[in-house]
Design a protein around this motif. Sequence first.
Motif, PDB file in Angstrom:
ATOM      1  N   GLU A  39      99.681  18.138 -56.016  1.00 10.18           N
ATOM      2  CA  GLU A  39      99.391  16.789 -55.537  1.00 10.18           C
ATOM      3  C   GLU A  39     100.010  16.649 -54.168  1.00 10.18           C
TER       4      GLU A  39
ATOM      5  N   ARG B 220      89.835  19.766 -53.051  1.00  9.19           N
ATOM      6  CA  ARG B 220      90.136  18.451 -53.620  1.00  9.19           C
ATOM      7  C   ARG B 220      89.442  18.312 -54.975  1.00  9.19           C
ATOM      8  N   ALA B 221      90.240  17.886 -55.958  1.00  7.39           N
ATOM      9  CA  ALA B 221      89.709  17.745 -57.308  1.00  7.39           C
ATOM     10  C   ALA B 221      89.754  16.305 -57.797  1.00  7.39           C
ATOM     11  N   GLY B 222      90.491  15.444 -57.113  1.00  6.69           N
ATOM     12  CA  GLY B 222      90.591  14.061 -57.544  1.00  6.69           C
ATOM     13  C   GLY B 222      91.644  13.312 -56.752  1.00  6.69           C
ATOM     14  N   VAL B 223      91.805  12.048 -57.114  1.00  9.70           N
ATOM     15  CA  VAL B 223      92.779  11.183 -56.446  1.00  9.70           C
ATOM     16  C   VAL B 223      93.559  10.424 -57.511  1.00  9.70           C
ATOM     17  N   ARG B 224      94.863  10.355 -57.334  1.00  9.03           N
ATOM     18  CA  ARG B 224      95.709   9.502 -58.169  1.00  9.03           C
ATOM     19  C   ARG B 224      96.052   8.284 -57.310  1.00  9.03           C
ATOM     20  N   ARG B 225      95.410   7.191 -57.609  1.00 14.91           N
ATOM     21  CA  ARG B 225      95.577   5.967 -56.819  1.00 14.91           C
ATOM     22  C   ARG B 225      97.007   5.425 -56.930  1.00 14.91           C
TER      23      ARG B 225
ATOM     24  N   ASP C 252      98.074   6.957 -52.147  1.00 18.73           N
ATOM     25  CA  ASP C 252      97.315   7.828 -53.040  1.00 18.73           C
ATOM     26  C   ASP C 252      97.797   9.270 -52.930  1.00 18.73           C
TER      27      ASP C 252
ATOM     28  N   ILE D 197      96.320  13.133 -53.443  1.00 23.50           N
ATOM     29  CA  ILE D 197      95.127  13.951 -53.610  1.00 23.50           C
ATOM     30  C   ILE D 197      95.510  15.118 -54.510  1.00 23.50           C
ATOM     31  N   VAL D 198      94.755  15.296 -55.569  1.00 28.73           N
ATOM     32  CA  VAL D 198      94.945  16.431 -56.467  1.00 28.73           C
ATOM     33  C   VAL D 198      94.089  17.568 -55.933  1.00 28.73           C
TER      34      VAL D 198
ATOM     35  N   THR E  33      93.167  21.889 -56.317  1.00 27.87           N
ATOM     36  CA  THR E  33      93.207  23.004 -57.239  1.00 27.87           C
ATOM     37  C   THR E  33      92.519  24.222 -56.642  1.00 27.87           C
TER      38      THR E  33
END
Length: 148
Positions: free
Chosen positions: A100, A119-124, A136, A138-139, A141
Motif C-alpha cells: 500500500e 494498481r489493484a485498488g484503493v483504500r479510501r 487514500d 493505493i494497493v 500487486t
Amino acid sequence: MPEPGPGAPDPARLAALHAASFTTPRPWDAAEIAGLLASAPVFVLEEAGGFLIGRAIAGEAELLTLAVAPARRRQGLGRRLVEGFLTRARALQAETAFLEVSAENPAAIALYESLGFRRAGVRRGYYAAPDGQRIDAIVMTRTLAPPP
C-alpha cells in the motif's frame, strides 16, 4: 542485492530513519518496529540511509514499509531495496507481492510501477496526515516468477 544489516536490526535506529523519511503516513516508533520484527515471517533489508520491512507467508509477500533518508533519494537505494524484497519473497516461496502506498506519493508509485507492480485498488482515507486530513492508499500487486 541488499541483505539484512549486520547483527539484529535496531528498532530505535530504524524508527529514527522512518521519522526522517515520513510525515504521511505517520512514522512508526521503535516499539511498533520491534513488535513487527518479533514476528517470524518478517524480514528487514538495510543499506546505509534506507531500509525495507517485508513479510512473506502462505504464498504472499507484503512490503510493509520502505524508508529512504531524504539525502539518499534518487540514487537507486529504494530500487535496490525493493529488488531485494522481490528476491527474498521469491526465495520464501511467495507467488504474489503487494503493498500500500499513499496516493500522494507519486515518486514511490512510479518506482513500484517501474518494478512491475500494478494498481489493484484503493483504500479510501487509509492514512491520516498530521493535520487530520485522510489520504487514500493505493494497493499495488505483482506476480512473482519462481526463482531461477
